[in-house]
Design an enzyme around this catalytic site. Structure first.
Site, PDB file in Angstrom:
ATOM      1  N   ASN A 263       0.967  -1.269   0.109  1.00  0.00           N
ATOM      2  CA  ASN A 263       0.140  -0.151  -0.076  1.00  0.00           C
ATOM      3  C   ASN A 263       0.931   1.231  -0.155  1.00  0.00           C
ATOM      4  O   ASN A 263       1.354   1.711   0.973  1.00  0.00           O
ATOM      5  CB  ASN A 263      -0.834   0.077   1.356  1.00  0.00           C
ATOM      6  CG  ASN A 263      -1.924   1.162   1.317  1.00  0.00           C
ATOM      7  OD1 ASN A 263      -1.759   2.002   0.592  1.00  0.00           O
ATOM      8  ND2 ASN A 263      -3.020   1.068   2.113  1.00  0.00           N
TER       9      ASN A 263
ATOM     10  N   ARG B 213      -7.144  17.837   3.577  1.00  0.00           N
ATOM     11  CA  ARG B 213      -7.930  18.058   2.366  1.00  0.00           C
ATOM     12  C   ARG B 213      -9.311  18.664   2.834  1.00  0.00           C
ATOM     13  O   ARG B 213      -9.914  18.314   3.744  1.00  0.00           O
ATOM     14  CB  ARG B 213      -8.275  16.820   1.694  1.00  0.00           C
ATOM     15  CG  ARG B 213      -7.070  16.182   0.884  1.00  0.00           C
ATOM     16  CD  ARG B 213      -7.192  14.824   0.229  1.00  0.00           C
ATOM     17  NE  ARG B 213      -6.609  13.432   1.172  1.00  0.00           N
ATOM     18  CZ  ARG B 213      -6.677  12.420   1.033  1.00  0.00           C
ATOM     19  NH1 ARG B 213      -7.741  11.955  -0.040  1.00  0.00           N
ATOM     20  NH2 ARG B 213      -6.338  11.616   1.997  1.00  0.00           N
TER      21      ARG B 213
END
Length: 401
Positions: free
Chosen positions: A13, A243
């Site tokens: 990952n 974000r």
């Protein structure tokens, strides 16, 4: 293949600042859910990268500044070589964030597939390039090991067109501008774990809140995605660590036209300087901000503002998904914040009291698997996610049968 533990599946990952890995036994049937071992290199690109694994505390490492991700992969490879003890990696599974319109299921990667996936980099610039760098290196250096791409977008291919379409000129749909949804490996794990935990209830109107540094919701019915908060990109939906989440596009036009920010500068603001970090000016992590809320100083006020906005966005989006689902039977928290922050869970559920949501404070404080009070009209749970196991399971089915 051997069924005696000699064969292994490696799951990678790869993100912008870390590479996580997990190794699963590739015996008969699905892999065991607990990996044989796992670990990560973190702080890639920073001044103090480190490496740690299951039974080894993190220690500092030095990465070649010209290609730190390749250097991090080399460290993982060297450590694997030491620990394999004669066993072999029979396949490598990669979490790949974006599969675009084309890839609705895991796929074995060759040069042609890799070229497709590289074309999706602009859709997920924080994650896609680094996963594909690992794929490319292994294709070149170990072509004998099959590689499988497992897509975060794939789980959401069950969304109705009305959930996927953007209110843009229709030609945009033909160009691939649509809502895709993300965190699919996490939600796919929930379709396994939740029926085991909650029985038939899990097949009803369920919302899973994946709250980590990235965050999203997924509304499910019959264990299929029917609504999700992330859309065309991983910027949409909930407010996150750094974000924005959903944002009036007029604010972007203002920043570029009036404040004269370049496209690159706006992108940096949206991805790296916003969310909890941007509003608080302190940290992207609720666990850091929560103790700072008390007091009258500006730092405390900004911590309160950031957390209040963070929770409000979650409550607002859960309300929207309840409307789409036509009600709510089961609410589940997962990922780093969702699994470990009792206070954030409490604040979110307090905001959902109008639905009859009520928590058991003792169970919530203990991060119990069921944290709702007996009087609650909605069952509320906490379920650790396991994206790596889902990827390993996909790889085993695809490569070894």
């Amino acid at each position: 293949m051997s069924g005696h533990g000699s064969d292994l599946i490696l799951v990678l990952n790869c993100g912008s600042s870390s590479i996580k890995f997990a190794v699963f036994e590739a015996g008969e049937g699905p892999p065991a859910r607990v990996p044989a071992w796992n670990g990560k290199v973190q702080g890639i690109g920073g001044s103090t990268p480190d490496f740690g694994e299951t039974d080894v505390p993190p220690f500092a490492v030095t990465l070649d500044a010209s290609d730190p991700h390749r250097a991090a992969l080399q460290i993982i490879s060297e450590r694997l070589t030491v620990r394999l003890e004669g066993r072999r990696i029979v396949t490598v599974a990669h979490r790949v964030v974006h599969g675009g319109v084309k890839y609705a299921a895991p796929i074995r990667v060759d040069a042609a597939v890799l070229a497709d996936l590289i074309s999706y980099v602009p859709l997920a610039p924080l994650h896609q390039p680094f996963a594909l760098e690992a794929v490319e290196i292994l294709l070149r250096e170990r072509p004998d090991i099959p590689q499988v791409a497992c897509f975060d977008t794939a789980f959401h291919h069950t969304l109705d067109k009305v959930e996927r379409q953007l209110p843009l000129p229709y030609a945009a749909w033909d160009r691939g501008l649509r809502r895709y949804g993300f965190h699919g490996l996490s939600y796919a794990y929930m379709t396994v774990a939740l029926p085991e935990r909650h029985g038939a209830l899990a097949r009803g109107r369920t919302i899973v809140a994946h709250l980590g540094s990235g965050a999203s919701l997924c509304g499910m019915r019959e264990l299929r995605s029917v609504a999700t908060t992330m859309g065309f990109s991983a910027l949409d939906g909930l407010m996150m660590g750094t974000r924005t989440g959903v944002l009036d596009p007029g604010a972007l036009l203002y920043m570029m036209e009036i404040e004269k920010l370049s496209l690159q500068e706006v992108a940096h603001v949206l991805y790296h300087q916003s969310g909890l970090l941007g509003v608080s000016g302190i940290s992207s992590e609720p666990r850091v901000l929560l103790p700072l809320e008390a007091g009258d100083e500006p730092e405390a006020s900004r911590a309160r503002d950031a957390l209040a906005l963070y929770v409000r966005r979650i409550v607002r989006e859960i309300g929207a998904q309840v409307a789409v689902l036509g009600g709510l039977d089961l609410l589940v928290f997962t990922a780093g914040v969702g699994e470990h922050s009792a206070e954030i869970r409490k604040r979110v559920c307090d905001g959902l009291a109008f639905l009859g949501v009520a928590l058991d404070p003792v169970a919530n404080a203990a991060d119990a698997t069921t944290i709702s009070a007996p009087s609650s009209a909605v069952i509320v749970g906490v379920e650790p996610t396991n994206e790596e196991w889902i990827a390993a399971s996909h790889a085993r089915r695809l490569v070894t049968g």
